[in-house]
Design a protein around this motif. Structure first.
Motif, mmCIF file in Angstrom:
data_model
loop_
_atom_site.group_PDB
_atom_site.id
_atom_site.type_symbol
_atom_site.label_atom_id
_atom_site.label_comp_id
_atom_site.label_asym_id
_atom_site.label_seq_id
_atom_site.Cartn_x
_atom_site.Cartn_y
_atom_site.Cartn_z
ATOM 1 N N ASP A 1 54.944 39.820 31.963
ATOM 2 C CA ASP A 1 53.834 40.534 31.314
ATOM 3 C C ASP A 1 53.441 41.782 32.096
ATOM 4 O O ASP A 1 52.523 42.494 31.686
ATOM 5 N N PRO B 1 49.354 40.764 35.214
ATOM 6 C CA PRO B 1 48.255 39.995 34.638
ATOM 7 C C PRO B 1 48.270 38.511 34.978
ATOM 8 O O PRO B 1 47.249 37.953 35.368
ATOM 9 N N GLY C 1 41.515 46.000 28.955
ATOM 10 C CA GLY C 1 40.273 45.999 29.730
ATOM 11 C C GLY C 1 40.509 45.848 31.222
ATOM 12 O O GLY C 1 41.032 44.826 31.674
ATOM 13 N N LYS D 1 44.415 45.852 41.145
ATOM 14 C CA LYS D 1 45.567 46.621 40.655
ATOM 15 C C LYS D 1 45.823 47.818 41.571
ATOM 16 O O LYS D 1 46.965 48.162 41.860
ATOM 17 N N GLN E 1 52.431 43.833 26.643
ATOM 18 C CA GLN E 1 50.983 43.997 26.490
ATOM 19 C C GLN E 1 50.626 44.750 25.214
ATOM 20 O O GLN E 1 49.533 44.582 24.669
HETATM 21 N N1 FO1 Z 1 44.007 40.114 27.659
HETATM 22 C C1 FO1 Z 1 43.391 40.574 26.537
HETATM 23 O O1 FO1 Z 1 43.502 39.919 25.481
HETATM 24 N N2 FO1 Z 1 42.662 41.732 26.544
HETATM 25 C C2 FO1 Z 1 42.511 42.481 27.652
HETATM 26 O O2 FO1 Z 1 41.848 43.526 27.609
HETATM 27 C C3 FO1 Z 1 43.105 42.006 28.863
HETATM 28 C C4 FO1 Z 1 42.952 42.698 30.065
HETATM 29 C C5 FO1 Z 1 43.487 42.135 31.238
HETATM 30 C C6 FO1 Z 1 43.283 42.758 32.465
HETATM 31 C C7 FO1 Z 1 43.811 42.202 33.619
HETATM 32 C C8 FO1 Z 1 44.552 41.034 33.554
HETATM 33 O O3 FO1 Z 1 45.050 40.519 34.709
HETATM 34 C C9 FO1 Z 1 44.779 40.395 32.333
HETATM 35 C C10 FO1 Z 1 44.251 40.949 31.174
HETATM 36 N N3 FO1 Z 1 44.450 40.338 29.934
HETATM 37 C C11 FO1 Z 1 43.860 40.808 28.804
HETATM 38 C C12 FO1 Z 1 45.221 39.096 29.819
HETATM 39 C C13 FO1 Z 1 46.693 39.362 29.751
HETATM 40 O O4 FO1 Z 1 47.046 40.394 28.923
HETATM 41 C C14 FO1 Z 1 47.364 38.077 29.227
HETATM 42 O O5 FO1 Z 1 46.628 36.987 29.648
HETATM 43 C C15 FO1 Z 1 48.721 37.819 29.799
HETATM 44 O O6 FO1 Z 1 49.458 38.912 30.018
HETATM 45 C C16 FO1 Z 1 49.398 36.836 28.837
HETATM 46 O O7 FO1 Z 1 49.029 35.570 29.176
#
Ligand code: FO1
Length: 318
Positions: free
Chosen positions: A44, A55, A97, A106, A158
């Protein structure tokens, strides 16, 4: 005196995503942290504002550090959002976000990588700085970005998962670069450790969070060759994904969202699949089926599921 809940020896767990992080925390609290190694998905990962975003590594690290945002499951708790407010004011991309203190994670990772450190080293430094007492590490230091093939074309992970909120229909997945990726020295060592007593596959989406890890050459082979039993906790309960796109994705990939198809996704790797009590009578061929409550709302739930997984591994070893 109740039987100890973990097999004596080391435990290695594969995890990714929000469901995976729940069991990772349960394991962390159910056994000696120094005996636990968490191998986390990096499919991811992506660059955003030029920053190295990992993430799943951050979701797991924050969960173990007690710093997670418990509402969303990702990012940090006690967060402020002045950076994102300013990004929006400037007309920058605001679909992903990045909270102000999450942004620091990050940013320092990006700087440490730019100074020549490996992702494994940067990950260990962040985990240590946040007080995490177990090993948290990628399977490889090489990029293995998951590409989601959809009815709208190929999407970076993403973009599929967050920007398009997993609405595009999935036609296939590619773990780009995995074939050329090298196991990290830390993960190769953990897999070969003679003290390894249990391998746990967390209740993550297999296609999005675990198969990218298994695609790294040598990893699947090491699990298959290990004397340690492989125990997976099902990410589905009653053919519905607890969170996220799993059931929808399985249907789009032409599969029924069943426990059999979850077991088959691991292609003979599982010794045990732990399913929810609700699925106790579900016929699943391949792994041994153990039924236990596997829905995790509280910390106690997380610890109980971890104990069930470790007890299943211990029973399998006899
Ligand atoms: N998931 C979302 O649904 N919306 C976001 O804006 C978002 C921001 C984010 C920022 C940092 C991070 O470490 C994870 C974030 N995630 C967000 C989760 C991430 O995209 C997913 O949890 C994984 O990549 C898939 O499990």
């Amino acid at each position: 005196m109740p039987e100890p809940h973990f097999p004596s020896g080391r435990v290695l767990a594969l995890c990714g995503g929000i469901g995976g992080a729940k069991l990772a925390l349960g394991l962390y609290r159910a056994m000696p942290p120094e005996a636990l190694t968490l191998v986390v998905n990096t499919g991811d990962d992506f660059r955003h504002f030029g920053l190295a975003v990992s993430p799943d590594i951050d979701t797991v690290t924050y969960a173990l550090a007690g710093r997670a945002n418990t509402q969303t499951g990702w990012g940090r708790g006690e967060e402020s959002w002045r950076f994102m407010d300013a990004v929006r004011e400037l007309g920058g991309e605001d679909w992903f976000g990045l909270g102000d203190t999450d942004l620091a994670t990050k940013a320092v990772r990006t700087q440490w990588l730019a100074q020549g450190r490996r992702l494994s080293e940067a990950t260990a430094m962040i985990a240590r700085a946040l007080g995490v007492g177990c090993a948290v590490q990628p399977a490889t230091d090489d990029p293995i970005p998951t590409i989601v093939e959809t009815d709208e074309g190929d999407l970076a992970f993403q973009h599929y998962f967050v920007r398009r909120r997993w609405q595009p229909a999935v036609r296939g997945l590619r773990y780009q670069g995995a074939a050329d990726a090298a196991l990290s020295p830390e993960t190769a060592r953990a897999l070969a450790d003679p003290e390894l007593a249990a391998i746990v596959i967390c209740p993550s989406n297999p296609w999005l969070s675990i198969l990218p890890i298994l695609a790294v050459p040598g990893l699947r082979e090491a699990l298959a060759a290990s004397p340690a039993p492989v125990v997976a906790v099902a990410p589905l309960v009653g053919a519905q994904a607890i969170k996220g796109p799993l059931a929808k994705m399985m249907v789009e990939l032409g599969m029924e969202p069943s426990l059999q198809n979850i077991a088959d996704a691991y292609d003979g790797l599982l010794d045990v699949l732990i399913v929810d009590e609700a699925d106790r009578h579900e016929a699943v061929s391949g792994p041994k089926i153990v039924a236990a409550p596997i829905v995790m709302h509280s910390l106690d739930d997380r610890i109980a599921v971890a104990r069930a997984a470790l007890a299943a591994a211990r029973a399998e070893r006899r």
